[in-house]
Design a protein around this motif. Structure first.
Motif, PDB file in Angstrom:
ATOM      1  N   ARG A 132      -0.965 -13.918 -18.070  1.00 12.82           N
ATOM      2  CA  ARG A 132      -0.160 -13.202 -18.850  1.00 12.82           C
ATOM      3  C   ARG A 132      -0.477 -11.646 -18.478  1.00 12.82           C
ATOM      4  NH1 ARG A 132      -0.422 -15.748 -24.766  1.00 12.82           N
ATOM      5  NH2 ARG A 132       0.753 -17.645 -24.389  1.00 12.82           N
ATOM      6  N   GLY A 133       0.142 -10.987 -18.710  1.00 19.45           N
ATOM      7  CA  GLY A 133      -0.108  -9.522 -18.524  1.00 19.45           C
ATOM      8  C   GLY A 133       0.071  -9.047 -16.965  1.00 19.45           C
ATOM      9  N   THR A 134      -0.404  -7.835 -16.858  1.00 16.81           N
ATOM     10  CA  THR A 134      -0.380  -7.178 -15.351  1.00 16.81           C
ATOM     11  C   THR A 134      -1.726  -7.439 -14.977  1.00 16.81           C
ATOM     12  OG1 THR A 134      -0.462  -5.074 -16.170  1.00 16.81           O
ATOM     13  CG2 THR A 134       1.708  -6.232 -15.601  1.00 16.81           C
ATOM     14  N   ARG A 135      -2.089  -7.477 -13.664  1.00 17.63           N
ATOM     15  CA  ARG A 135      -3.253  -7.271 -13.024  1.00 17.63           C
ATOM     16  C   ARG A 135      -3.402  -6.269 -12.005  1.00 17.63           C
ATOM     17  NH1 ARG A 135      -5.601 -12.664 -13.652  1.00 17.63           N
ATOM     18  NH2 ARG A 135      -7.353 -12.105 -12.438  1.00 17.63           N
ATOM     19  N   PRO A 136      -4.099  -5.113 -12.108  1.00 17.45           N
ATOM     20  CA  PRO A 136      -4.187  -4.128 -11.212  1.00 17.45           C
ATOM     21  C   PRO A 136      -5.092  -4.486  -9.922  1.00 17.45           C
ATOM     22  CG  PRO A 136      -5.731  -3.559 -12.893  1.00 17.45           C
ATOM     23  CD  PRO A 136      -5.190  -5.012 -13.342  1.00 17.45           C
ATOM     24  N   VAL A 137      -4.309  -4.076  -8.890  1.00 16.39           N
ATOM     25  CA  VAL A 137      -5.244  -4.525  -7.360  1.00 16.39           C
ATOM     26  C   VAL A 137      -4.940  -3.459  -6.637  1.00 16.39           C
ATOM     27  CG1 VAL A 137      -4.890  -5.933  -5.391  1.00 16.39           C
ATOM     28  CG2 VAL A 137      -4.486  -6.844  -7.661  1.00 16.39           C
ATOM     29  N   THR A 138      -6.056  -2.768  -5.982  1.00 19.15           N
ATOM     30  CA  THR A 138      -6.115  -1.803  -4.987  1.00 19.15           C
ATOM     31  C   THR A 138      -6.128  -2.365  -3.783  1.00 19.15           C
ATOM     32  OG1 THR A 138      -7.216  -0.562  -6.482  1.00 19.15           O
ATOM     33  CG2 THR A 138      -7.342   0.282  -4.119  1.00 19.15           C
ATOM     34  N   VAL A 139      -5.155  -1.757  -2.899  1.00 16.04           N
ATOM     35  CA  VAL A 139      -4.820  -2.202  -1.400  1.00 16.04           C
ATOM     36  C   VAL A 139      -5.323  -1.196  -0.470  1.00 16.04           C
ATOM     37  CG1 VAL A 139      -3.273  -3.067   0.320  1.00 16.04           C
ATOM     38  CG2 VAL A 139      -3.079  -3.794  -1.971  1.00 16.04           C
ATOM     39  N   ARG A 140      -6.206  -1.385   0.249  1.00 18.43           N
ATOM     40  CA  ARG A 140      -6.889  -0.240   1.375  1.00 18.43           C
ATOM     41  C   ARG A 140      -6.557  -0.788   2.880  1.00 18.43           C
ATOM     42  NH1 ARG A 140     -11.255  -0.676  -2.036  1.00 18.43           N
ATOM     43  NH2 ARG A 140     -11.307   0.884  -3.737  1.00 18.43           N
ATOM     44  N   LEU A 141      -6.268   0.207   3.457  1.00 15.15           N
ATOM     45  CA  LEU A 141      -5.835  -0.061   4.981  1.00 15.15           C
ATOM     46  C   LEU A 141      -7.152   0.801   5.571  1.00 15.15           C
ATOM     47  CD1 LEU A 141      -2.202   1.022   5.024  1.00 15.15           C
ATOM     48  CD2 LEU A 141      -2.955  -1.297   4.686  1.00 15.15           C
ATOM     49  N   LEU A 142      -7.930  -0.271   6.418  1.00 17.90           N
ATOM     50  CA  LEU A 142      -8.892   0.312   7.223  1.00 17.90           C
ATOM     51  C   LEU A 142      -8.945   0.080   8.572  1.00 17.90           C
ATOM     52  CD1 LEU A 142     -11.750  -1.671   4.829  1.00 17.90           C
ATOM     53  CD2 LEU A 142     -11.068   0.666   4.531  1.00 17.90           C
ATOM     54  N   GLN A 143      -9.024   1.270   9.221  1.00 18.21           N
ATOM     55  CA  GLN A 143      -8.931   1.403  10.646  1.00 18.21           C
ATOM     56  C   GLN A 143     -10.601   1.383  11.193  1.00 18.21           C
ATOM     57  OE1 GLN A 143      -6.886   4.688  11.744  1.00 18.21           O
ATOM     58  NE2 GLN A 143      -4.864   3.755  11.100  1.00 18.21           N
ATOM     59  N   PRO A 144     -10.746   0.565  12.355  1.00 19.05           N
ATOM     60  CA  PRO A 144     -12.003   0.627  13.031  1.00 19.05           C
ATOM     61  C   PRO A 144     -12.620   1.851  13.132  1.00 19.05           C
ATOM     62  CG  PRO A 144     -10.451  -0.855  14.312  1.00 19.05           C
ATOM     63  CD  PRO A 144      -9.780  -0.078  13.424  1.00 19.05           C
ATOM     64  N   ASP A 145     -13.955   2.055  12.839  1.00 14.53           N
ATOM     65  CA  ASP A 145     -14.561   3.392  12.841  1.00 14.53           C
ATOM     66  C   ASP A 145     -15.662   2.856  14.100  1.00 14.53           C
ATOM     67  OD1 ASP A 145     -15.988   5.768  12.923  1.00 14.53           O
ATOM     68  OD2 ASP A 145     -16.126   5.753  10.675  1.00 14.53           O
ATOM     69  N   PRO A 146     -15.675   3.511  15.082  1.00 10.72           N
ATOM     70  CA  PRO A 146     -16.836   3.505  15.984  1.00 10.72           C
ATOM     71  C   PRO A 146     -18.272   3.645  15.560  1.00 10.72           C
ATOM     72  CG  PRO A 146     -15.171   4.747  17.062  1.00 10.72           C
ATOM     73  CD  PRO A 146     -14.788   4.570  15.590  1.00 10.72           C
ATOM     74  N   ALA A 147     -18.236   4.788  14.576  1.00 12.83           N
ATOM     75  CA  ALA A 147     -19.715   4.956  14.254  1.00 12.83           C
ATOM     76  C   ALA A 147     -19.931   4.087  13.184  1.00 12.83           C
ATOM     77  CB  ALA A 147     -19.510   6.549  13.660  1.00 12.83           C
TER      78      ALA A 147
END
Lengths: 227, 114
Positions: A132-147
């Motif tokens: 029931r109801g809504t569920r908040p979800v965060t979507v993050r796009l991550l790019q490779p970081d050499p460091a």
């Protein structure tokens, strides 16, 4: 051909039929691989399930139809003829997960990363019924970081998941940046606001496998104009 | 364009189909099942030069024949594709992604003399 000689295409010595067939088949193979910019035929170790493939193709077609309907003249702009265009479906590989988050990895072939221009790209996620109801979800796009190990955040979106079904997110800019840097790997992190939010994402496999659908075209070298 | 029939010796289009299953490529090429490559073969006498197929004007052929008879060091023209179309492929790439692309100019539709 030297002056006065016959055209080599017409006057060449005829090959025996079996040899000719082998030569033509070899020519066809080389031609296809060269045009796809593949050094060798790919070895498919993890073929996608037929269900997942058909679902992805249907989603892409539905998106295309919607885009056509929303343009002023009801048509999707066409590209110049002769320019090779690609449509790519990249299915997710599972990464690490916690009770609140899950990571998905997408890999793109080097020939698509370097020599092409990303025109549009969308990430498709299928949510299971969240109750029931809504569920908040965060979507993050991550790019490779050499460091670092975690990668850099290329984009973040907060979603309110209301029910079972597909969600499409525009990831064109992130993929364009990735392609421009010669990167091959995009990671998507899904984080729920509370523990146990991960089951929101439907289980992998079957026809609900998350995927990225991208459209790209081969880069055309700029022409130099002479006045 | 003219399709090759029997023992025709003049420039024509020969059909040639590469079955992806036969060459063991059906595991990475999802669609189509094969490649209708086709190719051009046959002779192009000089009076046929510039004629795309055999359906061109009779007058052009006559003019070319006159030119051919007057040429000192004539070179035969070539039997080449005059119309080609793209090959659409749906395939797995090296990362098991699925790619759809149209490769331009892969299928020979018609042949003619240069």
């Amino acid at each position: 051909a030297p002056s006065g000689a016959r055209c080599p295409a017409c006057g060449g010595a005829a090959l025996a039929p079996s040899v000719q067939r082998d030569v033509l088949v070899e020519l066809a193979k080389r031609s296809i691989l060269a045009k796809l910019r593949l050094p060798d035929r790919p070895n498919v170790t993890q073929p996608t399930s037929r269900g997942a493939l058909l679902t992805a193709l249907r989603r892409m077609r539905a998106q295309r139809t919607d885009a056509a309907a929303s343009t002023p003249h009801g048509t999707v702009p066409r590209l110049r003829p002769g320019v090779q265009e690609y449509e790519v479906l990249s299915f997710a590989e599972s990464g690490s997960s916690t009770p609140r988050s899950v990571r998905l990895h997408f890999r793109f072939a080097p020939e698509l990363a370097g020599g092409t221009e990303i025109l549009e790209a969308a990430l498709y996620l299928f949510w299971a019924a969240p109750g029931r109801g809504t569920r908040p979800v965060t979507v993050r796009l991550l790019q490779p970081d050499p460091a670092g190990l975690n990668g850099t955040v290329a984009g973040e979106t907060r979603l309110e998941v209301r029910g079972a079904g597909w969600t499409a997110l525009d990831v064109g800019r992130a993929l364009q940046n990735l392609s421009g840097r010669g990167g091959r790997r995009l990671t998507v992190e899904l984080e729920a606001a509370e523990d146990g939010g991960c089951p929101l994402l439907a289980a992998h496999g079957g026809s609900h496998w998350p995927f990225v659908a991208a459209r790209a075209r081969a880069r055309v070298p700029r022409r130099v104009r002479r006045r | 364009g003219v399709d090759c029939v029997g023992d025709s010796r003049t420039c024509c289009r020969k059909e040639f189909f590469v079955d992806f299953k036969e060459i063991g490529w059906e595991d990475w090429i999802i669609q189509p099942e094969g490649y209708h490559m086709n190719y051009c073969a046959g002779l192009c006498p000089l009076h046929m030069a510039g004629i795309p197929g055999l359906a061109a004007s009779f007058h052009t052929a006559v003019l070319n024949l006159i030119k051919a008879n007057n040429a000192d060091a004539a070179v035969d023209s070539c039997c080449v594709p005059t119309h080609r179309r793209p090959l659409s492929l749906l395939y797995y790439d090296r990362d098991s992604n699925i790619v759809k692309t149209d490769i331009p100019d892969m299928i020979v539709d018609a042949c003619g003399c240069t």
